[in-house]
Design a protein around this motif. Structure first.
Motif, PDB file in Angstrom:
ATOM      1  N   ASN A 473      -1.343   1.866   1.471  1.00  0.00           N
ATOM      2  CA  ASN A 473      -0.365   0.840   1.101  1.00  0.00           C
ATOM      3  C   ASN A 473      -1.082  -0.510   0.996  1.00  0.00           C
ATOM      4  O   ASN A 473      -1.683  -0.986   1.958  1.00  0.00           O
ATOM      5  CB  ASN A 473       0.745   0.764   2.153  1.00  0.00           C
ATOM      6  N   TRP A 474      -1.020  -1.112  -0.191  1.00  0.00           N
ATOM      7  CA  TRP A 474      -1.643  -2.419  -0.416  1.00  0.00           C
ATOM      8  C   TRP A 474      -0.582  -3.513  -0.229  1.00  0.00           C
ATOM      9  O   TRP A 474       0.342  -3.628  -1.021  1.00  0.00           O
ATOM     10  CB  TRP A 474      -2.245  -2.492  -1.811  1.00  0.00           C
ATOM     11  N   SER A 475      -0.732  -4.319   0.802  1.00  0.00           N
ATOM     12  CA  SER A 475       0.218  -5.405   1.058  1.00  0.00           C
ATOM     13  C   SER A 475      -0.109  -6.638   0.233  1.00  0.00           C
ATOM     14  O   SER A 475       0.730  -7.532   0.069  1.00  0.00           O
ATOM     15  CB  SER A 475       0.223  -5.760   2.546  1.00  0.00           C
ATOM     16  N   SER A 476      -1.353  -6.701  -0.279  1.00  0.00           N
ATOM     17  CA  SER A 476      -1.786  -7.772  -1.170  1.00  0.00           C
ATOM     18  C   SER A 476      -2.938  -7.214  -1.996  1.00  0.00           C
ATOM     19  O   SER A 476      -3.389  -6.091  -1.745  1.00  0.00           O
ATOM     20  CB  SER A 476      -2.246  -9.001  -0.361  1.00  0.00           C
ATOM     21  N   PRO A 477      -3.449  -7.957  -2.967  1.00  0.00           N
ATOM     22  CA  PRO A 477      -4.579  -7.434  -3.743  1.00  0.00           C
ATOM     23  C   PRO A 477      -5.822  -7.149  -2.912  1.00  0.00           C
ATOM     24  O   PRO A 477      -6.731  -6.452  -3.384  1.00  0.00           O
ATOM     25  CB  PRO A 477      -4.849  -8.552  -4.758  1.00  0.00           C
ATOM     26  N   PHE A 478      -5.865  -7.664  -1.661  1.00  0.00           N
ATOM     27  CA  PHE A 478      -7.077  -7.532  -0.868  1.00  0.00           C
ATOM     28  C   PHE A 478      -6.855  -6.891   0.506  1.00  0.00           C
ATOM     29  O   PHE A 478      -7.810  -6.747   1.265  1.00  0.00           O
ATOM     30  CB  PHE A 478      -7.722  -8.911  -0.674  1.00  0.00           C
ATOM     31  N   ASP A 479      -5.639  -6.497   0.837  1.00  0.00           N
ATOM     32  CA  ASP A 479      -5.358  -5.949   2.164  1.00  0.00           C
ATOM     33  C   ASP A 479      -4.636  -4.613   2.042  1.00  0.00           C
ATOM     34  O   ASP A 479      -3.645  -4.510   1.322  1.00  0.00           O
ATOM     35  CB  ASP A 479      -4.486  -6.917   2.972  1.00  0.00           C
TER      36      ASP A 479
END
Length: 671
Positions: A473-479
């Motif tokens: 699960n990507w909560s942001s483009p980098f996390d």
């Protein structure tokens, strides 16, 4: 007392004979949980198949007395003789693999006819996708049949046919990585047992498969040898191209730590190496000389084997993956080539077990001819380099082997791989070969020295299964967070194709701001890892250029495909009669390498093709496969090509080859 002794001995005899074996214990050739292989029998639990003669195996097969096979094989192992006769009596399909393994030597005229028919078959609409366009083993089989017959007419024809295949593949399936070819191996009939579940046809097509590239490198090498025989200037160019690809394969697809080849490179823009090994590709690398002698020995010696034979992949996708007789034959010949008697014995035992009750033409004869007898064909003759393990003692004889204008009876005495004497009709021959000018009936007698074939014990272990695909699960483009995190595993985080680090937690933050492709690979151990989920791609707005269809003129809105005028204006029909060549201009801020894809729809059942020109020079051929019948709205990306653009305005043009598509947009991504 005498009565008790008599009763005891009677019980012993009853128990000994009741188990299905002779009461004198026999030494097995190979034993595992599923079967036992003996010189004259194969035991599968309560079922026993016994070779009563070279023409009968109880409960499995019996050849009619009127049927005769040539050549005939005889040895001290009755089951070996019967499996050979059975294979020779079966009707082959004359596939390129069968021809390469043995039929090119045993039935060359029929093999040539089959190869000609395969090469001249009409190209189906979707032959270009998703499989590689180059037929595996065709070049090997064509060369084998030429060496077997010496036919210059066939050599010229085969060279021309192979050249057409190579040209077609070069045009249609170059990959994003310079020098490699993409495409799914033609032998993969079940994608679920070869690719991660998130891959669609396009993702599978764009992988850089080891077997596809080995096939191409070897085909180029054989084309070079054919050109040399025909005294053509193309010999050097073909050889150079083959060597270049061979080096690429060994640089990018070889696992140095595991001593074997990877299955493929896969993923978006910055492909990573698959942690799985395709064992057919490993065998092919050995047999074609793509692998060096040292690499070949290491593959056979260090590969994890199943107790019952050679598995298709290591690690496996699931525990119940069946073994294939073709792979056992390929590994038997490979093991003989690198002088590994234990691997040869395992592959042979597995091959006997698989073929005793099912058809397997050409396979055990290949293990005998190319394996134990070490027969190889070249334009200058038939050479013998035997390798006989101690598990196959006694005299072995092939009677009635045809070679050009001669018929040979070949006898091998002893075990080992050192030739103590090699005689043709009682005359010693130092180079252990028979020339192409031989005719009539002759006898070859080979005596082996009985030398010890030293090798380490095989790595035989229960099948390892690849770890589960991470759910991310990507909560942001980098996390990201791994929602099915497994504490037994470590997770390799790859950034733009390079492993950044291995993590033991369920979350991670990517420390990069440019074009970023992130892969997360689950790792159970050094030799057992799984696949990444679909790569996560972050494209900074500054790296992305999109040219929509609505900005290109002249245009022809496809109203006969899309009824709504507002929707139709977002597409341009590219077909045989409309917009056969469409041109647009891209203004880029910096000179450099860019990835280009075309957003399109294709509601037909035919794969469409277009050439791409950049600044009036050919750059690539793009494929636009059908996705959903009669769906002209959904937009999908074409295959991706890497192109070089100058700073400022660049002219891009698509030219019709085949098929209808609706053009929606052109996308450029700066590396």
């Amino acid at each position: 007392m005498r009565c008790l002794t008599y009763i005891f001995m009677t019980l012993v005899l009853i128990l000994a004979t009741g188990c299905g074996h002779d009461y004198v214990e026999k030494e097995s050739i190979h034993t595992c949980s599923e079967y036992e292989v003996y010189n004259d029998s194969i035991v599968r639990g309560e079922k026993i198949h016994t070779a009563l003669s070279p023409t009968e195996i109880t409960g499995a097969w019996r050849m009619p007395d009127t049927t005769k096979v040539t050549p005939a094989y005889s040895s001290s192992q009755m089951m070996a003789d019967a499996i050979f006769t059975k294979a020779m009596s079966e009707t082959p399909a004359f596939t390129p693999l069968e021809i390469y393994l043995s039929l090119g030597m045993l039935r060359p005229e029929e093999s040539i006819k089959a190869l000609r028919e395969i090469a001249n078959r009409p190209i189906p609409d979707n032959e270009d996708f998703p499989c590689s366009t180059l037929t595996p083993y065709w070049a090997l089989a064509a060369w084998e049949t030429y060496c077997a017959t010496g036919s210059k007419q066939w050599l010229k024809e085969a060279y021309n046919l192979l050249g057409k295949m190579l040209s077609r593949q070069r045009k249609l399936t170059p990959s994003q990585l310079q020098g490699f070819m993409c495409g799914m191996p033609q032998g993969v009939t079940d994608p679920a047992s070869f690719y991660p579940e998130w891959m669609d046809d396009m993702a599978r097509f764009e992988t850089i498969a080891t077997s596809v590239n080995i096939t191409r490198a070897n085909s180029l090498s054989i084309a070079s040898m054919m050109a040399a025989e025909l005294r053509l200037y193309a010999e050097r160019e073909l050889h150079t191209e083959a060597s270049r690809l061979r080096n690429l394969i060994n640089d990018r697809l070889w696992f140095p730590d595991l001593q074997r080849y990877s299955q493929y490179l896969y993923g978006s823009f910055y492909p990573i190496v698959s942690p799985v090994s395709d064992n057919e590709a490993n065998a092919l690398a050995i047999l074609t000389g793509i692998a060096t002698p040292e690499m070949s020995e290491a593959i056979v010696a260090s590969l994890p084997y199943s107790p019952c034979g050679i598995p298709s992949t290591v690690p496996a996708f699931r525990p119940d993956t069946p073994l294939t007789p073709e792979l056992q034959a390929l590994f038997a010949v490979s093991a003989a080539k690198v002088r590994n008697p234990l691997a040869f014995t395992l592959a042979s035992a597995s091959l006997w077990n698989l073929s005793v009750s099912t058809p397997a033409p050409a396979l055990w004869p290949a293990a005998v001819l190319k394996g134990m007898f070490g027969i190889s064909l070249s334009p200058t003759g038939m050479t013998f380099s035997p390798m006989v393990p101690t598990a196959f003692p006694g005299e072995k004889r092939i009677k009635g082997l045809r070679y050009r204008n001669a018929t040979l009876d070949v006898n091998i005495l002893g075990t080992g791989d050192r030739v103590a004497s090699f005689k043709l009709d009682s005359v010693s021959i130092d180079n252990h070969s028979v020339g192409t000018d031989i005719s009539g009936h002759h006898t070859v007698t080979i005596t082996l020295s009985g030398n010890d074939l030293n090798c380490k014990p095989l790595k035989i272990e229960e099948t390892k299964i690849i770890p589960a695909l991470p759910a991310v699960n990507w909560s942001s483009p980098f996390d990201f967070t791994i929602t099915n995190f497994d504490r037994r595993l470590r997770y390799g985080v790859y950034i733009n194709g390079v492993m950044e680090e291995a993590i033991s937690s369920d979350h991670y933050s990517v420390r990069q701001t440019g074009l970023t492709v992130t892969d997360i690979v689950p790792m159970l151990s050094a030799d057992c890892a799984g696949y990444t989920p679909k790569p996560h791609v972050y494209i900074p707005p500054a790296n992305l250029i999109t040219i929509p269809a609505s900005s290109i003129t002249p245009r022809r809105p496809p109203r006969h495909f899309i009824k709504d005028p507002a929707t139709a204006t977002n597409y341009i029909e590219l077909a045989a009669r409309h917009n056969t060549r469409i041109t647009c201009y891209a203004n880029v801020p910096d000179e450099g390498d860019y990835l280009i894809t075309i957003g399109y729809s294709n509601g037909t059942d035919r794969c469409a093709l277009r050439t791409l020109d950049v600044n009036n020079r050919y750059a690539a051929t793009l494929l636009f496969p059908p996705r959903k019948a009669l769906d002209w709205i959904s937009v999908y990306p074409s295959t991706t090509a890497e192109i070089h653009l100058k700073a400022g305005v660049n002219k891009l043009a698509l030219t019709y080859i085949q098929g209808t598509i609706l053009f929606n947009r052109l996308t450029l991504i700066k590396r």
